[in-house]
Design an enzyme around this catalytic site. Structure first.
Site, PDB file in Angstrom:
ATOM      1  CG  ASP A 340      -2.316  -0.467   0.903  1.00 44.40           C
ATOM      2  OD1 ASP A 340      -3.129  -0.589   1.825  1.00 44.40           O
ATOM      3  OD2 ASP A 340      -2.571  -0.703  -0.293  1.00 44.40           O
ATOM      4  CG  ASP A 484      -8.104  -9.483  12.602  1.00 43.56           C
ATOM      5  OD1 ASP A 484      -6.898  -9.218  12.781  1.00 43.56           O
ATOM      6  OD2 ASP A 484      -9.028  -8.970  13.270  1.00 43.56           O
TER       7      ASP A 484
END
Lengths: 890, 64, 237
Positions: A340, A484
Site C-alpha cells: 500500500d 480479521d
C-alpha cells in the site's frame, strides 16, 4: 612519677593519681591506655573515651571479652544488622537502634516452642495428606474405571483416557434431551448451593472446607481435579455474588447505594468474565496437525499475502524470503507482496526474488481493502496471510493444510503469534522470557479453548484461509477496524468451521513502545465493540451457543476499562466519604470476600499457570484500562466513528526516558490511592473506633491497588532499545570450517539477521577477524556461509555475516528463522505459576516503578525528593530488622 | 544388531523436523522435503556435460 | 557377519581413509570389526599404524591359513589384513573374499573390504546381504560415472545393496552444492548425507591414526558416525 612528667602531661597525671586511689596499678594503666587510644586514635570525645574502659571492664566481669571478641562482633552483626558502621561514629543513633532492636528481639522473635503447636501442625498436615490421598485415590479409580468402560464399550485402541473423558466423549451426549436434563439438574443443584443463606459461622466452615480441598488438590494432577476446582470456584463466586446482591446493599444511604451499585456491577462483570473464561478454557482441544498425502500432485495451490504499508524493506525482506522457501511444491506456491506504500524498491526486490508485487490505486479500508484488491489478481485455492514482520517456518504449510484436506468445511487454520522480540512490558520491566508475556494467555490457552467449541477466530496473520469461503462472504470484512475477527465471524455464520493449531510456526516483532502497544489494543477494543454493534454474535443466525459465548467473552475482555478503574478506586469510597459500599459487618466481608478471592486465584492459577502468572493480569488491565474506556464506549454507541490507526513496527528507541504522557492516568490513580492511605491512617488513629475493621480492609485493598499501579507506572519507563537487529536465542548444532581446513562441531546459541553466536570447546582456535566458514543445514541440505569472527569470550564466538548474495540470504533465513523447531520452546521455558512468588515479582516491579518515578522526576523536584528519600531511609534505619540467620550449609 | 542404532548426523538432516514431530506426537517420515525441480533443471542446463548426459538419457528412455 | 565393500568410483576418491575411519567408529560400539585390504597399493595398514617396513600380506601366501598369520590388531582393536606386495589376480582376490567367510565371528561382527577402484564390483561373489558403497566426489566426472554405473546396475541382476556416498564434500563450492542437490533429489541409491572435506583426515593419516582419535570434535567424525549408524539400519533390514 617525677614532677617533670607531671608538668608535661597534667591531665594524665591527675587522673593517674585519682584512679590509683581506687584501683590497682595495672588497672589504672589499662584504663589510661584505653582512654588515650580512644581519645587520640579513634577521636572519641573525652567523656566517652573515659567511660569506655569502665564499660569494658564491667562487661568483662560477665563475659570473657577477649576470647569471644570475634564471636561477639559476629553476634552483634547478626542480631543487630542495621547498626550503622563504624559503630562508634554514630554512637548515639546506634544506641537507640540497639535498644529498639533488643526489645524487638525479646518479644517478637523469642517464641517458646510449645509442643501443642507442633501437634496442631501435625494434625493439619495429616488432614491435608488425607484429603489429597483420597483425591488421588479418586483419580486412580477414575482411570481404572475409564479403562473398564473403554474395554466394555469401545473396540478401538485409544490411548489411556480417564473415566471422565470417556464419559465426556461418550455417545450419550449426542442426545439433546439428555444433555438438557443433565445441565438443568446441575444448574438446579448449583442454585441451591448458591442461594441457601448461611450464618456467618456456617459460611466460615463451608469456605474453609472448600479452601482445604482446593489446597489439597494442588498436588493432584489431571483434568478431573481441574474440573473439581472449577466447580468449587463457580459455587463460591456465585454464592458471593448472591450474597452481595441480597445482603450488602445499603438502601438508606444514597451515596453508598450509588457507589455500591457501581462496585456491584463491576463485580458482576468480573464474575461473568470468570464463568465464561472457565467455560472457554475448560478443555483446550490441542488439535494435532494432519499430515498431507505422499503424492504432492494432490496438494492444493496456495497464495501467500504479505501486506505492507510503511514498514522498511529490512523488515519485509526476511518474511518474503522465508515465505518463498516454505516446503511446498514450487508450482503450487505463489508469494505476493501487497504494498500500500507503493514503493519502487519493494517492486524491485519482489522481482529479484521471484515474488509477486501488487498495488492498488487507493488505500481504502487499509489491510482488508488491500487484500480484497489482491484477490482479484490471484487465484490460489487457499490464501495464507503473514504480517510483514512475521517470518514463517518452512513447515508452516505442511502443518496447517492438512486440516483443510481432512474436512472440507474448514475455512480457517490459525497458528499462534509468537514474538522474538520483547514487548513493551518485558522490555521496560526487563523480564523477557522470565515471565510469560501478555499475549501468551490468548494464543497458548484461550484460542485452544475456543477451538474446542469451534469458535477460533482469525487474528490477521499466521493463518491460512479458504478462498472459496472468502468469496462466499464477499471478501475480507472491512466495516470494522478488527477486520480479521469480523471475517471469521462471517465465515462461521456461513456454516464453515475454523481450526487452531497450537504450535508456533512463525514469529515476528512485538510492538516497540508502550504507546504503540496501547494504540494497538485501542484498535482491537474499538473493533470488537463495532462488531458487537454491527454484527452482534449473540444474535443472528449461523452460530451455536458455545460460539456465541466465546465471542461474548472476547468482547467482555475489552470492556474491562470501567470495571478495572472501579476496582482501583473502590476502597477509597469508604476512606474518603465513609460510604459503606459493601454494607456488611467487617467479619462478614472478611469471611466472604477474602476466601472467595483466594479460591478463584487458585483455580485460575491452576488453569492458566503456564501462560499467565497470577496478578500480572491485573497489571496489564490497569495499564490499558483508562485508554480502552473511551473507544469502546464511543464504539458501542456509534460504531462508525473512529479511524484505523496502523501499529508501527521496527522503530528504534534510542534513549531511555519516562513516558509521562502515557502514564498520567496511572499517576492520578496512584496519587488518590496514596492520599487515601494517608487519610486512612489518620482515621485509624483519630476516627471512630467501630470502623477500624472496615477501614483496615479498605486500606489493605488500597495497598494492593497501589502495588498494582506501581507496576503499571514501572512499565511506562521506556528502556533503551540498543540493537536494531534482534538477537534470538537458539540451540541447534552446526559446523565451522576454519581457514586451515579443519572442521569443528559447534552449537548455535543465538542469531540475528546479520550474525550468529556459536559455542564450542575449541574456541581458542579462533581469533578476532579470522575468516571462518559456517556450515548450517536446512533439512538435508548443508549451506556454507563466509563469516568473520567479531568477538570471542570463553567458549563462545560471535560471527558476523556481511554482504550475502540474495541466494545466500535466503539460505540463511532458511537455516535460522525458518527452522521448523525455531519457536517450539516458547511455552516450555516457563515454570508453572506460583501465586506467592508471582506476587513478590509484582511487588518488586512496583517498587521499581516508584523508584523510576523518583529517578525521572523533573529537575525542580529533585532536591525535595532527595530530601524525602534520605529522611525515609534514615527513619527506616531505626526500625527493627530480622536477625541474620545463617543456614547450616554455610 | 549394534548399539550405534540409527544415529543420524547431528549437523545435517531433518533434526528440526524431528523436534517438531516429537512436539505433537507425529512421525517425521510423514513430512515431505520438497524437491526443487526448477533448481535441478537450472543446474543441468548450466553445465554442458550434465546437459549432454541428461539428453542422452532422455532419448534412450524414449526409445524404450 | 555383515560384509561391506567400499570402493571408489574412480581412483583417488579416498576410499582407504573411509575404510579406516569407518572401521574405528564401528569398533567404538564394542563389536568385532575386521578390515581386509584388497587393493594392490596395500596402504590400508598405514592408516592403522602398521610399520612401513612390514610389507607382507595375504597376497604373499598361497593358502588362506598362512595368510591368517598376517592379521594385525590396531590400538583401537580393529583387526586388519594387509594386501602384501605381491600383485594378486582377480581369482585370488575372489578366493580371499570367500575364505573370509570362514572366519569365526559373531553375527554382529563387521567385515569391511577395501576394494580397488579399477575392478568392477560385479566380479566379486556378492550376496544378498552385502552392502556395497561406491564413493564419489561432487564433480562432473563422477556424475557421468554414476550414470554409467546405474546403467550397468540395471542390466545386471544385482542382488546386493548398492549405495553411493559422497566424500570430501565442500558446501562452499557452488558446483558441489548444486550437484549434490541434484543427486539428492534425482538419483536412486544416493545416501542422504556426505562426508565433509576435512584436513584432519589427511593429517590423521600422516600421524598414522584416524580422525576419530585425532579430532573427535570434528564434523568429519560426526559424518563417519552418521555413516556407521546408517549402515547399521541398512544391515538390519
Amino acid at each position: 612519677m617525677s614532677f617533670t612528667l607531671f608538668y608535661k602531661r597534667p591531665i594524665h597525671s591527675t587522673l593517674y593519681i585519682l584512679l590509683s586511689m581506687l584501683f590497682t596499678d595495672k588497672l589504672v594503666r589499662y584504663i589510661l591506655f584505653k582512654f588515650h587510644s580512644y581519645f587520640n586514635q579513634h577521636k572519641v570525645n573525652v567523656i566517652e573515651a573515659f567511660l569506655m574502659p569502665f564499660i569494658t571492664l564491667f562487661g568483662s566481669l560477665f563475659v570473657n571479652i577477649k576470647k569471644n571478641k570475634e564471636n561477639f562482633e559476629l553476634a552483634l552483626y547478626n542480631y543487630y544488622p542495621h547498626l550503622r558502621l563504624p559503630y562508634r561514629t554514630y554512637i548515639y543513633s546506634n544506641i537507640i537502634r540497639f535498644v529498639i532492636q533488643s526489645i524487638f528481639l525479646l518479644f517478637a522473635v523469642h517464641k517458646p516452642r510449645k509442643k501443642s503447636v507442633s501437634i496442631k501442625k501435625h494434625a493439619v498436615n495429616y488432614f491435608y495428606d488425607g484429603v489429597s490421598y483420597s483425591l488421588r485415590q479418586l483419580r486412580w479409580y477414575d482411570l481404572k474405571l475409564g479403562r473398564l468402560i473403554r474395554r466394555l464399550f469401545s473396540k478401538n485402541n485409544k490411548p489411556k483416557k480417564s473415566a471422565f473423558k470417556t464419559m465426556a466423549d461418550a455417545r450419550i451426549w449426542q442426545n439433546k434431551l439428555i444433555k438438557y436434563i443433565v445441565v438443568a439438574l446441575i444448574l438446579f443443584l448449583l442454585a441451591i448451593f448458591v442461594t441457601i443463606p448461611f450464618s456467618l459461622e456456617a459460611q466460615a466452615v463451608f469456605i474453609s472446607f472448600i479452601l482445604l480441598v482446593a489446597y489439597a488438590l494442588k498436588r493432584v494432577k489431571g483434568h478431573m481435579a481441574t474440573i473439581v476446582m472449577i466447580t468449587l470456584s463457580v459455587t463460591t463466586s456465585s454464592r458471593y455474588l448472591w450474597w452481595r446482591y441480597t445482603e450488602t446493599l445499603n438502601w438508606d444511604d444514597p451515596l453508598a447505594l450509588t457507589l455500591g451499585a457501581g462496585l456491584l456491577l463491576a463485580e458482576t462483570y468480573a464474575w461473568m468474565v470468570l464463568i465464561l473464561g472457565f467455560f472457554q478454557t475448560i478443555n483446550p482441544l490441542e488439535r494435532k496437525p494432519v499430515m498431507l498425502p505422499k503424492n504432492t500432485d494432490l496438494w492444493p495451490t496456495v497464495d501467500i499475502y504479505i501486506p505492507t504499508y510503511n514498514e522498511p524493506l529490512s523488515v519485509v525482506r526476511p518474511t518474503t524470503l522465508a515465505a518463498l522457501s516454505i516446503d511446498w511444491p514450487a508450482d503450487k506456491l505463489k508469494v505476493y507482496i501487497l504494498d500500500d506504500g507503493k514503493r519502487p524498491e519493494f517492486g524491485e526486490f519482489a522481482k529479484q526474488v521471484g515474488a509477486g508485487y501488487l498495488t492498488r490505486p487507493d488505500n481504502n479500508h487499509a489491510k482488508a481493502g488491500n487484500m480484497n484488491s489482491a484477490m482479484r489478481y490471484t487465484d490460489g485455492d487457499y490464501i495464507a496471510i503473514f504480517d510483514c514482520d512475521h517470518v514463517p517456518a518452512r513447515s508452516f504449510l505442511q502443518m496447517t493444510m492438512g486440516q483443510f484436506l481432512k474436512d472440507s468445511k474448514v475455512c480457517l487454520v490459525q497458528t499462534p503469534h509468537h514474538f522474538f522480540s520483547a514487548d513493551p512490558f518485558e522490555r521496560n520491566l526487563n523480564n523477557h522470557s522470565q515471565i510469560p508475556n501478555e499475549n501468551m494467555l490468548f494464543y497458548g490457552l484461550i484460542q485452544d479453548g475456543n477451538d474446542m467449541w469451534d469458535a477460533t477466530f482469525f487474528c490477521g496473520s499466521c493463518a491460512v484461509l479458504k478462498r472459496e469461503a472468502l468469496d462466499e462472504i464477499g471478501g475480507f470484512a472491512f466495516e470494522t477496524v478488527t477486520e480479521d475477527a469480523h471475517t471469521a465471524l462471517r465465515m462461521q455464520r456461513a456454516g464453515y468451521k475454523t481450526a487452531y493449531i497450537n504450535i508456533p510456526q512463525a514469529a515476528g516483532l512485538a510492538t516497540d513502545s508502550l504507546s504503540a502497544h496501547i494504540g494497538q489494543r485501542i484498535r482491537w477494543a474499538r473493533g470488537m465493540a463495532q462488531i458487537f454493534r454491527l454484527d452482534n454474535p449473540l444474535l443472528g443466525k449461523g452460530l451455536n451457543i458455545p460460539q456465541r459465548l466465546c465471542y461474548l467473552n472476547a468482547m467482555l475482555h475489552f470492556l474491562s476499562g470501567i470495571p478495572r478503574i472501579v476496582f482501583l478506586t473502590a476502597p477509597l469510597a469508604l476512606i474518603y466519604f465513609n460510604a459503606y459500599i459493601i454494607y456488611a459487618p467487617f467479619l462478614a466481608i472478611f469471611i466472604y470476600v477474602v476466601p472467595t478471592l483466594i479460591q478463584i486465584k487458585a483455580t485460575n492459577s491452576r488453569i492458566q499457570g503456564k501462560y499467565r502468572y497470577s496478578f500480572w493480569g491485573e497489571v496489564y488491565e490497569s495499564v490499558l484500562a483508562w485508554y480502552i474506556l473511551k473507544p469502546t464506549t464511543v464504539a458501542l454507541f456509534n460504531p462508525n466513528k473512529g479511524k484505523f490507526n496502523v501499529t508501527e513496527k521496527g522503530g528504534l528507541n534510542d534513549k531511555e526516558h519516562y513516558d509521562w504522557g502515557i502514564s498520567k492516568p496511572y499517576l492520578v490513580l496512584l496519587a488518590i490511592n496514596l492520599v487515601g492511605m494517608l487519610v486512612g491512617i489518620l482515621r485509624l488513629f483519630f476516627g471512630d473506633p467501630t470502623q477500624v475493621g472496615v477501614l483496615l480492609i479498605s486500606m489493605g485493598w488500597a495497598l494492593y491497588n497501589i502495588i498494582i499501579l506501581g507496576a503499571a507506572v514501572a512499565v511506562a519507563a521506556e528502556a533503551r532499545q540498543v540493537r536494531h537487529s534482534h538477537r534470538i536465542k537458539a540451540n541447534f548444532p552446526a559446523g565451522v570450517r576454519l581457514a586451515n581446513g579443519h572442521t569443528l562441531k559447534v552449537k548455535i546459541t543465538d542469531y540475528s539477521d546479520n550474525g550468529v553466536g556459536i559455542e564450542t570447546d575449541h574456541a581458542h582456535a579462533c581469533r578476532v577477524n579470522d575468516k571462518i566458514e559456517l556450515l548450517m543445514s536446512r533439512g538435508n541440505k548443508q549451506f556454507s556461509f563466509t563469516t568473520h569472527v567479531c568477538n570471542t569470550r570463553g567458549n563462545q564466538i560471535g560471527l558476523t555475516i556481511k554482504d550475502l548474495s540474495l541466494e545466500k540470504q535466503r539460505a540463511f533465513i532458511q537455516c535460522t528463522f525458518s527452522r521448523a523447531d525455531a519457536w517450539l520452546d516458547w511455552q516450555n521455558n516457563f515454570r508453572h505459576d506460583r501465586p506467592s512468588y508471582s506476587f513478590k515479582e509484582v511487588q518488586k516491579t512496583s517498587l521499581r516503578g516508584f523508584s523510576n518515578l523518583l529517578f525521572h522526576a523533573p529537575r525542580v523536584l529533585q532536591p525535595i525528593i532527595q530530601f524525602m528519600t534520605n529522611l525515609v531511609v534514615y527513619v527506616n534505619s531505626f526500625t527493627p530488622k530480622r536477625p541474620i540467620v545463617h543456614n547450616n550449609y554455610d | 544388531m549394534n548399539n550405534l542404532a540409527t544415529k543420524s548426523s547431528q549437523i545435517l538432516t531433518s533434526s528440526d523436523i524431528e523436534n517438531l514431530a516429537r512436539r505433537f506426537g507425529g512421525k517425521s517420515d510423514d513430512y515431505i522435503e520438497i524437491m526443487n525441480t526448477q533448481k535441478n533443471q537450472k543446474t543441468i542446463n548450466k553445465y554442458a556435460l550434465l546437459k549432454e548426459i541428461d539428453d542422452a538419457l532422455k532419448t534412450s528412455k524414449e526409445k524404450k | 557377519m555383515q560384509r561391506i565393500f567400499i570402493k571408489g568410483i574412480k581412483g583417488g576418491i579416498g576410499s582407504t581413509s573411509v575404510v579406516a575411519n569407518l572401521a574405528c567408529v564401528l569398533k567404538k560400539s564394542d563389536v568385532d570389526v575386521v578390515a581386509i585390504d584388497l587393493d594392490v597399493k596395500s596402504d590400508l595398514g598405514l592408516h592403522f599404524g602398521l610399520k612401513w617396513t612390514a610389507t607382507k600380506g595375504w597376497s604373499n601366501e598361497s593358502t588362506f591359513d598362512d595368510a591368517l598369520l598376517h592379521f594385525r590388531k590396531d590400538s583401537d582393536g580393529v583387526l586388519f589384513l594387509p594386501h602384501g606386495d605381491n600383485e594378486a589376480t582377480l581369482d585370488e582376490i575372489i578366493a580371499t573374499i570367500n575364505n573370509c567367510k570362514k572366519l569365526d565371528y559373531k553375527e554382529s561382527a563387521w567385515i569391511i573390504f577395501d576394494c580397488p577402484s579399477h575392478i568392477n564390483i560385479s566380479h566379486y561373489p556378492l550376496e544378498e546381504n552385502d552392502i556395497v558403497i561406491e564413493l564419489v566426489t561432487c564433480d562432473a566426472i563422477c556424475h557421468s560415472l554414476i550414470y554409467k554405473r546405474l546403467q550397468t546396475l540395471k542390466s545386471v541382476e544385482s542382488s546386493w545393496k548398492h549405495f553411493f556416498v559422497v566424500n570430501r564434500y565442500n558446501a562452499a563450492s557452488v558446483l558441489e552444492f548444486d550437484l549434490f542437490s541434484l543427486w539428492q533429489s534425482t538419483l536412486p541409491f544416493m545416501a542422504p548425507f556426505f562426508i565433509n572435506s576435512d584436513e584432519v583426515i589427511k593429517e590423521a593419516t600422516a600421524n598414522r591414526n584416524v580422525a576419530l582419535n585425532c579430532a573427535p570434535y570434528s564434523v568429519a567424525n560426526d559424518d563417519f558416525e552418521t555413516l556407521a549408524g546408517w549402515l547399521v539400519s541398512k544391515a538390519a533390514n
